[in-house]
Scaffold this motif. Structure first.
Motif, mmCIF file in Angstrom:
data_model
loop_
_atom_site.group_PDB
_atom_site.id
_atom_site.type_symbol
_atom_site.label_atom_id
_atom_site.label_comp_id
_atom_site.label_asym_id
_atom_site.label_seq_id
_atom_site.Cartn_x
_atom_site.Cartn_y
_atom_site.Cartn_z
ATOM 1 N N PHE A 1 0.824 -1.003 -0.023
ATOM 2 C CA PHE A 1 0.126 0.043 -0.078
ATOM 3 C C PHE A 1 0.953 1.318 0.108
ATOM 4 N N ALA A 2 1.980 1.383 0.803
ATOM 5 C CA ALA A 2 2.793 2.524 1.054
ATOM 6 C C ALA A 2 3.464 2.622 -0.476
ATOM 7 N N LEU A 3 4.019 1.464 -1.031
ATOM 8 C CA LEU A 3 4.632 1.760 -2.271
ATOM 9 C C LEU A 3 3.830 2.238 -3.419
ATOM 10 N N ASN A 4 2.661 1.827 -3.405
ATOM 11 C CA ASN A 4 1.686 2.215 -4.501
ATOM 12 C C ASN A 4 1.039 3.639 -4.337
ATOM 13 N N ASN A 5 1.217 4.200 -3.344
ATOM 14 C CA ASN A 5 0.686 5.592 -2.777
ATOM 15 C C ASN A 5 1.843 6.710 -2.610
ATOM 16 N N GLN A 6 2.827 6.720 -3.365
ATOM 17 C CA GLN A 6 4.015 7.851 -3.088
ATOM 18 C C GLN A 6 3.583 8.899 -3.684
ATOM 19 N N LEU B 1 1.841 9.243 3.753
ATOM 20 C CA LEU B 1 2.238 9.863 5.243
ATOM 21 C C LEU B 1 0.893 10.399 5.429
ATOM 22 N N VAL B 2 0.110 11.214 4.508
ATOM 23 C CA VAL B 2 -1.038 11.803 4.853
ATOM 24 C C VAL B 2 -2.223 10.734 5.588
ATOM 25 N N VAL B 3 -2.280 9.551 4.933
ATOM 26 C CA VAL B 3 -2.862 8.506 5.782
ATOM 27 C C VAL B 3 -2.710 8.235 6.827
ATOM 28 N N LEU B 4 -1.179 8.053 7.144
ATOM 29 C CA LEU B 4 -0.817 7.536 8.271
ATOM 30 C C LEU B 4 -0.996 8.708 9.379
ATOM 31 N N ALA B 5 -1.060 10.059 9.120
ATOM 32 C CA ALA B 5 -1.144 10.971 9.975
ATOM 33 C C ALA B 5 -2.731 11.032 10.358
ATOM 34 N N ALA B 6 -3.376 10.773 9.375
ATOM 35 C CA ALA B 6 -5.191 10.809 9.690
ATOM 36 C C ALA B 6 -5.257 9.634 10.771
#
Length: 105
Positions: free
Chosen positions: A19-24, A43-48
């Motif tokens: 998921f992280a590699l596909n959403n850079q 990072l935006v998803v992780l922060a949310a």
């Protein structure tokens, strides 16, 4: 069972890694007064997610403290001096004292 749990953990890790590699791609978060934050989407998803976790935990803290203090109360009451037995009349065959009113009829 131990190997099955490790396999499950590895599957979750690799799914999140993919998921992280596909959403850079860069994402822009617009705040108030024209401010904005540009960061990779992951990072935006992780922060949310982190912000939601913090808000949820802070929302639970007052109830947690209330339950904790309520759980300590009986312990403190049991360390107090024992109360003398009351002088109630003995219970009748129905299980209630003869002077107690009957409820629920």
């Amino acid at each position: 069972m131990k190997y099955l749990l490790w396999l499950l953990k590895a599957a979750i890790f690799f799914t999140l890694f993919a998921f992280a590699l596909n959403n850079q791609q860069d994402a822009t978060v617009h705040f108030f007064f024209g401010t904005q934050w540009r960061a990779p989407l992951v990072l935006v998803v992780l922060a949310a997610f982190t912000l939601g976790l913090v808000v949820g935990v802070l929302g639970m803290v007052p109830r947690w403290w209330r339950h904790r203090s309520a759980a300590k109360r009986p312990v403190m009451a049991s360390t107090a001096a024992p109360t003398p037995p009351s002088s109630n009349p003995p219970a009748t065959a129905t299980g209630t004292a003869s002077s107690d009113p009957i409820h629920g009829i």
